[in-house]
Design a protein around this motif. Structure first.
Motif, short mmCIF file in Angstrom:
data_model
loop_
_atom_site.label_atom_id
_atom_site.label_comp_id
_atom_site.label_asym_id
_atom_site.label_seq_id
_atom_site.Cartn_x
_atom_site.Cartn_y
_atom_site.Cartn_z
N ILE A 1 -10.55 -4.75 -4.31
CA ILE A 1 -10.23 -3.78 -3.27
C ILE A 1 -11.54 -3.19 -2.76
CG2 ILE A 1 -9.03 -1.64 -2.73
CD1 ILE A 1 -7.10 -2.29 -5.04
N TYR B 1 0.86 -1.19 0.00
CA TYR B 1 0.00 0.00 0.00
C TYR B 1 0.88 1.23 0.00
CZ TYR B 1 -2.45 3.94 2.15
OH TYR B 1 -2.94 5.20 2.43
N VAL C 1 -7.77 -9.14 -8.44
CA VAL C 1 -7.72 -8.33 -7.22
C VAL C 1 -9.09 -7.70 -7.00
CG1 VAL C 1 -5.26 -7.86 -7.34
CG2 VAL C 1 -6.83 -6.29 -8.47
N LEU D 1 -7.74 -5.68 0.61
CA LEU D 1 -7.39 -6.31 -0.66
C LEU D 1 -7.65 -7.80 -0.57
CD1 LEU D 1 -5.94 -6.47 -3.46
CD2 LEU D 1 -3.83 -6.87 -2.17
#
Length: 232
Positions: A179, A144, A177, A188
């Motif tokens: 999020i 991140y 992915v 995530l």
């Protein structure tokens, strides 16, 4: 449509999209809940070259990092409504480019709440770290960042292991992915896992920030993106 989530699909790699240059147009589906027709919006590339190709069984947007790029971030800006809380899903793939340095990791991810192309939150992968023989490198597979004030170097120095973690990755392979952003928290999920791989509980730009969504590419990277979905 009060009370219903509005989903816009950035049809990257889909049959309706044509991406051949930084000024190309992407086709966005109208909110899925009503199943209406299509509308168009611009995609703008910053610090990358883009092309639409077939890649490992998917129609994809290829984004190649330019060696000299302005600012901290290489981005493909998506024309979606201002994003604050919601869900971003995508198939992504990253690998070092043929001319990359030895420190390149195939950096690829998603940026959100992007403002002025310089202020953003992002979560990205380092695919070559996923199966490295060095455990420390494996622990740096997911990252991140919050630019401009919190690049990875600062976060790692001030809070080791808090903003990065391990997940199984391979360079060049499609990885899904998801999020989930709510207030000051982002989670995530990788490859359909029910439990999050990474939890960020203190997004640095605060809980009420809104901005654009963008595909994020690191230096020395050849990346691919497909089936990007943004739900607010």
């Amino acid at each position: 449509m009060s009370g219903q989530a509005q989903t816009r699909r950035a049809a990257i790699g889909g049959a309706a999209v044509s991406i051949a240059s930084a000024s190309s147009l992407a086709t966005l589906a109208a909110p899925r809940v009503v199943g209406a027709g299509l509308e168009t919006g611009a995609i703008r590339a910053i610090g990358v070259e883009t092309a639409q190709i077939d890649y490992q069984g998917r129609r994809a947007l290829r984004a190649t990092a330019l060696e000299k790029a302005p600012g901290l971030d290489r981005l493909v800006m998506l024309d979606t409504p201002a994003f604050g809380d919601g869900v971003i899903e995508a198939w992504i793939s990253g690998a070092p480019s043929p001319t990359a340095s030895a420190t390149a990791r195939g950096f690829v991810g998603v940026a959100f709440r992007v403002r002025d192309e310089a202020k953003l939150e992002a979560i990205y992968l380092r695919p070559t770290n996923g199966r490295a023989d060095d455990q420390l490198r494996r622990n740096h597979a997911v990252q991140y960042i919050s630019h401009p004030d919190y690049p990875w170097e600062r976060l790692r120095a001030e809070a080791p292991a808090k903003y990065e973690t391990y997940v199984d990755l391979e360079p060049g392979r499609w990885t899904h992915v998801r999020i989930v952003v709510a207030g000051a928290m982002a989670r995530l999920h990788v490859d359909g896992a029910q439990q999050p791989t990474l939890i960020v509980g203190d997004l640095k730009h605060g809980p009420d920030t809104k901005g654009a969504v963008a595909l994020w590419v690191g230096p020395g990277t050849l990346s691919h993106f497909s089936d990007v979905r943004v739900t607010s």
